[in-house]
Design an enzyme around this catalytic site. Structure first.
Site, PDB file in Angstrom:
ATOM      1  N   GLU A  93       0.839  -1.191   0.000  1.00  0.00           N
ATOM      2  CA  GLU A  93       0.000   0.000   0.000  1.00  0.00           C
ATOM      3  C   GLU A  93       0.881   1.251   0.000  1.00  0.00           C
ATOM      4  OE1 GLU A  93      -2.240   1.490   3.435  1.00  0.00           O
ATOM      5  OE2 GLU A  93      -1.063   0.164   4.717  1.00  0.00           O
ATOM      6  N   TRP A  94       0.407   2.274  -0.666  1.00  0.00           N
ATOM      7  CA  TRP A  94       1.073   3.576  -0.652  1.00  0.00           C
ATOM      8  C   TRP A  94       0.598   4.350   0.566  1.00  0.00           C
ATOM      9  CZ3 TRP A  94       4.943   6.210  -2.786  1.00  0.00           C
ATOM     10  CH2 TRP A  94       4.979   7.591  -2.592  1.00  0.00           C
ATOM     11  N   ILE A  95       1.527   4.951   1.295  1.00  0.00           N
ATOM     12  CA  ILE A  95       1.202   5.766   2.466  1.00  0.00           C
ATOM     13  C   ILE A  95       1.645   7.193   2.194  1.00  0.00           C
ATOM     14  CG2 ILE A  95       1.663   6.151   4.922  1.00  0.00           C
ATOM     15  CD1 ILE A  95       2.160   3.056   5.049  1.00  0.00           C
ATOM     16  N   ASP A 196      17.001  -2.652  11.535  1.00  0.00           N
ATOM     17  CA  ASP A 196      17.714  -1.692  10.674  1.00  0.00           C
ATOM     18  C   ASP A 196      17.082  -0.322  10.874  1.00  0.00           C
ATOM     19  OD1 ASP A 196      19.409  -0.585   8.816  1.00  0.00           O
ATOM     20  OD2 ASP A 196      18.464  -1.484   7.061  1.00  0.00           O
TER      21      ASP A 196
END
Length: 288
Positions: A93-95, A196
């Site tokens: 999904e794009w946020i 990370d």
């Protein structure tokens, strides 16, 4: 369109959408990254060579799923990953990113602490994964000292010596550290960590919600995540105060930051060389 026709066709068939545009997204050193605009909404897609980085995206998806399962902090929803031709890709999904605020920073610290409360009996993870573009072994151990030495430091020190980035003298100093390590920290139950956690691997959405991205997860000492946040900036006092209020760190944690950061610095030695070797020696000198 910069994304191959084969990938576009798979997405169209699986999701029953039309792709209207693909725009490059900055920040991807290992992968090509694009924002896909479609008739079904926007997605982010990461693409790389399936032979150069085998199953990298499967491991990333596993890490995101493990974080999501804690219900503590946001991650992008995974749509699917697949391989086609020489390429592999991960669709998520794009946020929409927003500005970081004091409230968002506090939420990030608090929610990371809640995630770190997810524990397991042994250090490691069910599968190996990647730290940057390097293979990261997650064989399980009963103690953090054994895990940190065998699965984190030893492989990176050997690689650095083999590549003539570190010397035999440096390796002997690491051997001295291995003998001392069990007495340098307070043992805790293994926590699920991001692995990370530098400033480029979280984002704040347009509605102020923290999200973790690009994980290298394992069950480890949670101080490792905190140490990494101090390497390259991007985290403020509100973050650390909120974390400690939610799940206080063991006494003396600040003195151990250089110890745990030996691993990401060694990764940087092996990826980039240069001044990182000197930083490794400086951190090492604080303990041996």
């Amino acid at each position: 369109m910069p994304v191959s026709a084969a990938i576009i066709n798979i997405i169209k068939q699986k999701l029953n959408v039309d792709i209207k545009a693909a725009s490059p997204v900055s920040g991807g050193d290992i992968n090509e990254v694009y924002r896909l605009q479609s008739t079904g909404g926007d997605y982010i897609i990461k693409i790389n060579n399936r032979y150069k980085f085998p199953e990298m995206f499967k491991r990333e998806a596993e890490g995101l799923a493990a974080i999501k399962a804690t219900k503590a902090i946001g991650v992008p929803d995974i749509i699917f990953d697949e391989e086609v031709g020489d390429e592999s890709f991960l669709l998520m999904e794009w946020i929409d990113a927003g500005q970081s605020t004091a409230y968002a920073s506090q939420a990030l610290g608090q929610q990371l602490a809640q995630m770190h409360r997810t524990a397991t009996p042994r250090f490691g993870f069910a599968t190996d994964n990647y730290m940057g573009s390097l293979h990261q072994s997650n064989k399980q151990h009963d103690s953090w000292a054994n895990f940190f030495i065998a699965e984190r430091l030893l492989p990176m020190v050997k690689m650095a010596v083999d590549n003539h980035e570190l010397s035999q003298t440096d390796m002997r100093r690491f051997e001295d550290l291995y003998n001392k390590l069990p007495d340098l920290f307070i043992e805790e139950a293994p926590s699920l960590i991001h692995g990370d956690l530098w400033g480029g691997n979280y984002l704040i959405s347009s509605d102020g919600k923290p999200y973790l991205i690009d994980p290298a997860v394992s069950y480890s000492n949670r101080e490792f995540d905190i140490a990494m946040t101090t390497l390259f900036g991007g985290f403020d006092n509100a973050f650390y105060e909120a974390y400690n209020a939610e799940f206080p760190l063991q006494p003396g944690w600040q003195k151990r930051l250089k110890l745990w950061n030996l691993y990401p610095l060694l990764v940087h030695v092996n990826l980039f060389g240069g001044s990182y070797a000197q930083q490794v020696r400086q951190n090492l000198a604080a303990f041996v």
